[in-house]
Write an enzyme that holds these catalytic residues in place. Structure first.
Site, PDB file in Angstrom:
ATOM      1  N   GLY A  16      -5.092   4.542   4.298  1.00  0.00           N
ATOM      2  CA  GLY A  16      -4.118   4.828   3.237  1.00  0.00           C
ATOM      3  C   GLY A  16      -3.500   3.555   2.682  1.00  0.00           C
ATOM      4  NE  ARG A  19      -2.518  -5.171   1.410  1.00  0.00           N
ATOM      5  CZ  ARG A  19      -3.286  -6.222   1.434  1.00  0.00           C
ATOM      6  NH1 ARG A  19      -2.756  -7.404   1.389  1.00  0.00           N
ATOM      7  NH2 ARG A  19      -4.584  -6.096   1.524  1.00  0.00           N
ATOM      8  CE  LYS A  39      -3.727  -5.679  -2.361  1.00  0.00           C
ATOM      9  NZ  LYS A  39      -5.131  -5.958  -2.702  1.00  0.00           N
ATOM     10  CG  ASP A  51       4.912  -7.126   5.899  1.00  0.00           C
ATOM     11  OD1 ASP A  51       3.863  -6.713   5.355  1.00  0.00           O
ATOM     12  OD2 ASP A  51       5.225  -8.337   5.950  1.00  0.00           O
ATOM     13  NE  ARG A 102      -4.317  -2.596  -6.460  1.00  0.00           N
ATOM     14  CZ  ARG A 102      -5.090  -2.598  -5.403  1.00  0.00           C
ATOM     15  NH1 ARG A 102      -6.062  -3.493  -5.292  1.00  0.00           N
ATOM     16  NH2 ARG A 102      -4.936  -1.714  -4.442  1.00  0.00           N
ATOM     17  NE  ARG A 109      -8.176   2.753  -2.437  1.00  0.00           N
ATOM     18  CZ  ARG A 109      -8.008   1.433  -2.462  1.00  0.00           C
ATOM     19  NH1 ARG A 109      -8.815   0.662  -1.776  1.00  0.00           N
ATOM     20  NH2 ARG A 109      -7.037   0.896  -3.165  1.00  0.00           N
ATOM     21  CG  ASP A 182     -10.945   0.832   3.563  1.00  0.00           C
ATOM     22  OD1 ASP A 182     -11.948   0.642   4.276  1.00  0.00           O
ATOM     23  OD2 ASP A 182      -9.994   0.041   3.507  1.00  0.00           O
ATOM     24  CG  ASN A 183     -11.446  -2.606   0.832  1.00  0.00           C
ATOM     25  OD1 ASN A 183     -10.373  -2.027   0.608  1.00  0.00           O
ATOM     26  ND2 ASN A 183     -11.559  -3.534   1.760  1.00  0.00           N
TER      27      ASN A 183
HETATM   28  P1  AMP Z   1      -7.276  -4.070   2.697  1.00  0.00           P
HETATM   29  O1  AMP Z   1      -7.245  -5.396   3.337  1.00  0.00           O
HETATM   30  O2  AMP Z   1      -6.585  -4.053   1.371  1.00  0.00           O
HETATM   31  O3  AMP Z   1      -8.597  -3.444   2.594  1.00  0.00           O
HETATM   32  O4  AMP Z   1      -6.387  -3.152   3.653  1.00  0.00           O
HETATM   33  C1  AMP Z   1      -6.833  -2.419   4.745  1.00  0.00           C
HETATM   34  C2  AMP Z   1      -5.773  -1.447   5.196  1.00  0.00           C
HETATM   35  O5  AMP Z   1      -4.650  -2.134   5.760  1.00  0.00           O
HETATM   36  C3  AMP Z   1      -5.196  -0.596   4.066  1.00  0.00           C
HETATM   37  O6  AMP Z   1      -4.887   0.669   4.591  1.00  0.00           O
HETATM   38  C4  AMP Z   1      -3.949  -1.362   3.679  1.00  0.00           C
HETATM   39  O7  AMP Z   1      -3.007  -0.553   3.029  1.00  0.00           O
HETATM   40  C5  AMP Z   1      -3.450  -1.836   5.043  1.00  0.00           C
HETATM   41  N1  AMP Z   1      -2.622  -3.038   4.944  1.00  0.00           N
HETATM   42  C6  AMP Z   1      -3.040  -4.278   4.642  1.00  0.00           C
HETATM   43  N2  AMP Z   1      -2.009  -5.146   4.618  1.00  0.00           N
HETATM   44  C7  AMP Z   1      -0.902  -4.439   4.919  1.00  0.00           C
HETATM   45  C8  AMP Z   1       0.482  -4.774   5.057  1.00  0.00           C
HETATM   46  N3  AMP Z   1       0.935  -6.008   4.867  1.00  0.00           N
HETATM   47  N4  AMP Z   1       1.340  -3.779   5.369  1.00  0.00           N
HETATM   48  C9  AMP Z   1       0.882  -2.529   5.550  1.00  0.00           C
HETATM   49  N5  AMP Z   1      -0.394  -2.160   5.432  1.00  0.00           N
HETATM   50  C10 AMP Z   1      -1.289  -3.089   5.119  1.00  0.00           C
HETATM   51 MG    MG Z   2      -8.280  -2.148   0.869  1.00  0.00          MG
END
Ligand code: AMP
Ligand code: MG
Length: 429
Positions: A16, A19, A39, A51, A102, A109, A182-183
């Site tokens: 989910g 951030r 974001k 966080d 963005r 996804r 998820d990406n």
């Molecule tokens: P991503 O690196 O954008 O593919 O993120 C992978 C997962 O980690 C997703 O569910 C993001 O929402 C979560 N995530 C990444 N960075 C943070 C953060 N600083 N705080 C909370 N969730 C995060």
């Molecule tokens: Mg992601």
């Protein structure tokens, strides 16, 4: 937004937006819907132990790279704005916080489908599929709704647009870095720019991401990973394809079997244009492979090699040919280039195009300016260390016009010097 996903191949039932938060949708003059997200704006119900915030480095990287991809003609989410928050975020050290605004055709996804499918909530998968069709692929909604045809059409469409998207990445030397399910957007746009980067010297096995220890998402792995992710997507739709599961699986398999052909057609067409050829057959493919092989052997810069190839004339090689010298200077070892050039010139003479228009056509697909890794790093450092947005704005101006010669920007086209090579990039989450 809830979603699940395979992260480096490992199943995670609940990820989910931890951030990111969707603040609304906007309609353009053609009635097309765009989702708008912040974001890095703080915790959400999906933040888990995070966080919910973002440091200025990753925000700037996404801003610069997504806008550069747009300018290169590659489908992508776009960056509308970036602000620093004035508050520190704590990573390996305290860093300035930032928020990226963005915009995308939508933020659904593969992992969004997986989230509902894994819970066997077939009605929710159907609702999600209907939403995607209505928003993004309205031409599929007319499929006779003996109910199943539109979902089969959705799978075909998503396979086709992903094959095309990844072919475009390969053509410009882009490495996404974290192609988790998820990406991968169902909307066919490049999404979630993490430790992504463009190739400098051509190395098919290149990995930049510090967390990709086994090279799962290496440059040349991307087409195959695309299929892996699409297979996960197809699995979520099985109950919608057909009343009988076996027939549904057969359908999914045959569509997925088509991916390789679609990818190679799109990639081949891109390569054809990059090589300056008017048509494309097996022999042409071999000439292109010879160039790529020469680049790999000679450790040549991927972007500049194609750009400088564009400038060559098709007449016989001459001693004092400055365009050819410029190309050769990129190759540490040019033996393979010696074998390639006569083949390429002979091939172009068959097409019979004048050098002028052929050069122009090649320049229009072989960029001169990409967001070089060290320039991205420079822009980050200037902002973090001196609150100086000058290098960022300069880089944005350069990458907005990737194909046009520009004396003022000349230094931005350079390949990195030996002490300027960026070897690793970080997620910075
Ligand atoms: P991503 O690196 O954008 O593919 O993120 C992978 C997962 O980690 C997703 O569910 C993001 O929402 C979560 N995530 C990444 N960075 C943070 C953060 N600083 N705080 C909370 N969730 C995060
Ligand atoms: Mg992601």
């Amino acid at each position: 937004m809830a979603y699940a996903g395979h992260q480096f191949g490992n199943w995670v039932p609940r990820l989910g937006d931890g951030r990111a938060i969707q603040i609304g949708e906007a309609l353009d003059a053609q009635g097309m819907t765009y989702g708008i997200q912040l974001k890095g704006s703080g915790p959400t119900p999906f933040s888990r132990n995070g966080d919910g915030r973002a440091a200025v480095g990753p925000v700037l990287r996404e801003y610069v790279l997504s806008e550069a991809m747009f300018a290169l003609g590659i489908p992508t989410t776009r960056a509308l704005a970036m602000v620093t928050t004035g508050e520190p975020v704590y990573r390996e050290r305290a860093e300035p916080g930032a928020i990226l605004t963005r915009v995308a055709s939508g933020f659904v996804r593969v992992g969004t489908f997986q989230y509902f499918a894994a819970q066997e909530r077939t009605d929710s998968v159907r609702e999600l599929a209907d939403h995607v069709i209505e928003r993004r692929y309205p031409d599929l909604s007319g499929e006779p709704d003996t109910a199943t045809a539109r979902y089969r059409a959705l799978l075909s469409r998503v396979i086709a647009i992903q094959a095309e998207l990844i072919a475009k990445w390969m053509d410009v030397g882009f490495i996404h870095g974290v192609m988790n399910t998820d990406n991968m957007s169902i909307m066919g746009e490049t999404i979630d720019y993490g430790p992504c980067a463009f190739l400098d010297e051509y190395d098919p096995g290149k990995v930049f991401s510090s967390i990709d220890r086994h090279g799962r998402y290496a440059y040349q792995q991307q087409p195959g990973i695309g299929l892996w992710n699409l297979t996960r997507f197809a699995e979520t739709l099985i109950p919608l394809f057909h009343d009988e599961e076996e027939a549904a699986i057969e359908f999914a398999k045959s569509e997925l079997d088509g991916y390789a052909g679609l990818f190679h057609a799109a990639y081949g067409d891109g390569l054809r244009q990059k090589m300056g050829f008017g048509r494309w057959d097996q022999a042409d493919q071999e000439i292109a492979s010879a160039f790529l092989g020469a680049m790999a052997e000679g450790k040549a810069d991927f972007t500049l090699a194609f750009r400088r190839l564009s400038e060559l004339s098709t007449g016989d090689a001459r001693e004092d040919d400055s365009a050819e010298k410029a190309l050769r200077s990129l190759f540490a070892d040019s033996a393979a280039l010696d074998a390639f050039l006569p083949l390429w010139r002979a091939r172009l003479r068959e097409d019979g195009l004048e050098d002028g228009p052929r050069r122009a056509a090649m320049r229009a697909v072989n960029p001169l300016f990409i967001p070089r890794n060290r320039r991205v790093q420079e822009a980050i450092d200037a902002l973090v260390e001196r609150e100086d947005s000058g290098p960022l704005n300069a880089l944005l101006a350069v990458t907005a016009l990737p194909f046009e010669e520009n004396e003022e920007h000349a230094a931005y086209a350079n390949r990195p010097g030996p002490d300027e090579i960026v070897r690793q990039t970080f997620c910075g989450t």
